[in-house]
Scaffold this active site. Structure first.
Site, PDB file in Angstrom:
ATOM      1  N   ILE A  31       0.740  -1.232   0.079  1.00 34.09           N
ATOM      2  CA  ILE A  31      -0.061  -0.008   0.075  1.00 34.09           C
ATOM      3  C   ILE A  31       0.994   1.366   0.050  1.00 34.09           C
ATOM      4  O   ILE A  31       0.355   2.358  -0.278  1.00 34.09           O
ATOM      5  CB  ILE A  31      -1.083  -0.206   1.230  1.00 34.09           C
ATOM      6  CG1 ILE A  31      -2.397   0.852   0.851  1.00 34.09           C
ATOM      7  CG2 ILE A  31      -0.108   0.285   2.301  1.00 34.09           C
ATOM      8  CD1 ILE A  31      -3.318   0.478   2.010  1.00 34.09           C
ATOM      9  N   ASN A  95      11.861  -8.498   6.735  1.00 32.80           N
ATOM     10  CA  ASN A  95      12.136  -7.686   8.004  1.00 32.80           C
ATOM     11  C   ASN A  95      11.555  -8.664   9.202  1.00 32.80           C
ATOM     12  O   ASN A  95      10.648  -9.180   9.128  1.00 32.80           O
ATOM     13  CB  ASN A  95      11.275  -6.537   8.060  1.00 32.80           C
ATOM     14  CG  ASN A  95      11.633  -5.372   6.959  1.00 32.80           C
ATOM     15  OD1 ASN A  95      13.074  -5.543   6.710  1.00 32.80           O
ATOM     16  ND2 ASN A  95      11.067  -4.585   6.579  1.00 32.80           N
ATOM     17  N   GLY A 101      12.963  -3.856  11.875  1.00 30.86           N
ATOM     18  CA  GLY A 101      11.830  -2.963  11.015  1.00 30.86           C
ATOM     19  C   GLY A 101      10.526  -3.583  10.642  1.00 30.86           C
ATOM     20  O   GLY A 101       9.695  -3.013   9.633  1.00 30.86           O
ATOM     21  N   GLN A 102      10.171  -4.690  11.354  1.00 36.21           N
ATOM     22  CA  GLN A 102       8.855  -5.492  10.938  1.00 36.21           C
ATOM     23  C   GLN A 102       7.739  -4.753  11.748  1.00 36.21           C
ATOM     24  O   GLN A 102       7.942  -4.364  12.850  1.00 36.21           O
ATOM     25  CB  GLN A 102       8.921  -6.805  11.595  1.00 36.21           C
ATOM     26  CG  GLN A 102       7.774  -7.692  10.914  1.00 36.21           C
ATOM     27  CD  GLN A 102       7.739  -9.355  11.330  1.00 36.21           C
ATOM     28  OE1 GLN A 102       8.938  -9.659  11.782  1.00 36.21           O
ATOM     29  NE2 GLN A 102       6.866  -9.858  10.966  1.00 36.21           N
ATOM     30  N   HIS A 108       6.147 -11.990   5.855  1.00 39.33           N
ATOM     31  CA  HIS A 108       5.988 -11.598   4.319  1.00 39.33           C
ATOM     32  C   HIS A 108       7.286 -11.552   3.816  1.00 39.33           C
ATOM     33  O   HIS A 108       8.201 -11.074   4.637  1.00 39.33           O
ATOM     34  CB  HIS A 108       4.875 -10.400   4.310  1.00 39.33           C
ATOM     35  CG  HIS A 108       5.412  -9.500   5.303  1.00 39.33           C
ATOM     36  ND1 HIS A 108       5.088  -9.454   6.669  1.00 39.33           N
ATOM     37  CD2 HIS A 108       6.123  -7.995   4.966  1.00 39.33           C
ATOM     38  CE1 HIS A 108       5.463  -8.288   7.170  1.00 39.33           C
ATOM     39  NE2 HIS A 108       6.235  -7.429   6.501  1.00 39.33           N
ATOM     40  N   LEU A 109       7.384 -11.696   2.455  1.00 34.19           N
ATOM     41  CA  LEU A 109       8.589 -11.542   1.835  1.00 34.19           C
ATOM     42  C   LEU A 109       8.406 -10.169   0.795  1.00 34.19           C
ATOM     43  O   LEU A 109       7.647 -10.267  -0.112  1.00 34.19           O
ATOM     44  CB  LEU A 109       9.081 -12.624   0.960  1.00 34.19           C
ATOM     45  CG  LEU A 109       9.943 -12.456  -0.049  1.00 34.19           C
ATOM     46  CD1 LEU A 109      11.429 -12.232   0.892  1.00 34.19           C
ATOM     47  CD2 LEU A 109      10.326 -14.000  -0.586  1.00 34.19           C
ATOM     48  N   HIS A 110       9.073  -9.080   1.045  1.00 35.86           N
ATOM     49  CA  HIS A 110       9.019  -8.001   0.295  1.00 35.86           C
ATOM     50  C   HIS A 110       9.921  -8.163  -0.848  1.00 35.86           C
ATOM     51  O   HIS A 110      10.871  -8.824  -0.937  1.00 35.86           O
ATOM     52  CB  HIS A 110       9.712  -6.784   0.625  1.00 35.86           C
ATOM     53  CG  HIS A 110       9.103  -6.218   2.073  1.00 35.86           C
ATOM     54  ND1 HIS A 110       8.476  -5.000   1.982  1.00 35.86           N
ATOM     55  CD2 HIS A 110       9.110  -6.564   3.525  1.00 35.86           C
ATOM     56  CE1 HIS A 110       7.796  -4.886   3.394  1.00 35.86           C
ATOM     57  NE2 HIS A 110       8.311  -5.634   4.361  1.00 35.86           N
TER      58      HIS A 110
HETATM   59  P1  5GP Z   1       7.103  -4.687   7.510  1.00 38.45           P
HETATM   60  O1  5GP Z   1       7.739  -3.442   7.924  1.00 38.45           O
HETATM   61  O2  5GP Z   1       6.244  -5.185   8.617  1.00 38.45           O
HETATM   62  O3  5GP Z   1       8.192  -5.694   6.839  1.00 38.45           O
HETATM   63  O4  5GP Z   1       6.157  -4.369   6.322  1.00 38.45           O
HETATM   64  C1  5GP Z   1       4.817  -4.307   6.084  1.00 38.45           C
HETATM   65  C2  5GP Z   1       4.387  -3.566   4.745  1.00 38.45           C
HETATM   66  O5  5GP Z   1       2.911  -3.943   4.603  1.00 38.45           O
HETATM   67  C3  5GP Z   1       4.601  -2.303   4.670  1.00 38.45           C
HETATM   68  O6  5GP Z   1       5.752  -1.956   3.499  1.00 38.45           O
HETATM   69  C4  5GP Z   1       3.230  -1.447   4.685  1.00 38.45           C
HETATM   70  O7  5GP Z   1       3.388  -0.528   3.502  1.00 38.45           O
HETATM   71  C5  5GP Z   1       2.424  -2.755   4.005  1.00 38.45           C
HETATM   72  N1  5GP Z   1       1.021  -2.810   4.414  1.00 38.45           N
HETATM   73  C6  5GP Z   1       0.497  -2.511   5.795  1.00 38.45           C
HETATM   74  N2  5GP Z   1      -0.852  -2.474   5.645  1.00 38.45           N
HETATM   75  C7  5GP Z   1      -0.894  -2.918   4.450  1.00 38.45           C
HETATM   76  C8  5GP Z   1      -2.236  -2.952   3.820  1.00 38.45           C
HETATM   77  O8  5GP Z   1      -3.499  -2.844   4.576  1.00 38.45           O
HETATM   78  N3  5GP Z   1      -2.535  -3.160   2.467  1.00 38.45           N
HETATM   79  C9  5GP Z   1      -1.527  -3.340   1.806  1.00 38.45           C
HETATM   80  N4  5GP Z   1      -1.398  -3.642   0.706  1.00 38.45           N
HETATM   81  N5  5GP Z   1      -0.125  -3.188   2.467  1.00 38.45           N
HETATM   82  C10 5GP Z   1       0.070  -2.864   3.763  1.00 38.45           C
END
Ligand code: 5GP
Ligand code: ZN
Length: 122
Positions: A31, A95, A101-102, A108-110
């Site tokens: 998002i 992360n 930074g999670q 999840h895998l970016h």
């Molecule tokens: P993290 O920091 O946990 O590795 O990454 C979480 C990711 O999830 C972030 O890049 C954030 O933008 C994305 N994200 C959080 N909430 C949502 C959502 O409701 N929909 C989508 N598509 N992405 C989300």
């Protein structure tokens, strides 16, 4: 998991822009993208972090990793190697925990990449 945003995306309770889905995984566009192509590969099973995964998740983790280059390619962020040298490509990143930074505690895998026309202009 009741309060997990990615479980809600997996169940369809929260909408997302899907890039892939099968019986084990879904992938959807982040998002708040940090790159021209930024998708998240997410197992349907709620596993909080990479550090919570174990031997029984080996095949699932392998499947996630193998999907990354395929999705990157489909979305225009594929890696190419040619006689002119390497081109394209992406980052694939888990992360893990606060110091990693999670923010969302569902594995999840970016996958981040894509054309960066601003590169090389400075
Ligand atoms: P993290 O920091 O946990 O590795 O990454 C979480 C990711 O999830 C972030 O890049 C954030 O933008 C994305 N994200 C959080 N909430 C949502 C959502 O409701 N929909 C989508 N598509 N992405 C989300
Ligand atoms: Zn979850």
């Amino acid at each position: 998991m009741d309060n997990c945003i990615f479980c809600k995306i997996v169940s369809g309770a929260i909408p997302s822009k899907k890039a892939y889905e099968d019986e084990d995984l879904i992938a959807f566009h982040d998002i708040n993208p940090a790159a021209p192509v930024h998708v998240l590969i997410v197992p349907r099973e709620h596993i909080p972090t990479l550090a919570d995964s174990d031997q029984k998740h080996q095949a699932l983790l392998g499947k996630m990793m193998l999907l990354a280059p395929k999705l990157a390619e489909e979305l225009g962020a594929g890696y190419q190697s040619s006689t002119d040298g390497p081109a394209g490509g992406f980052k694939a990143l888990f992360n893990t925990g606060p110091d990693g930074g999670q923010e969302v505690y569902h594995l999840h895998l970016h996958v981040m990449g894509g054309p960066r026309p601003w590169r090389g202009q400075r």
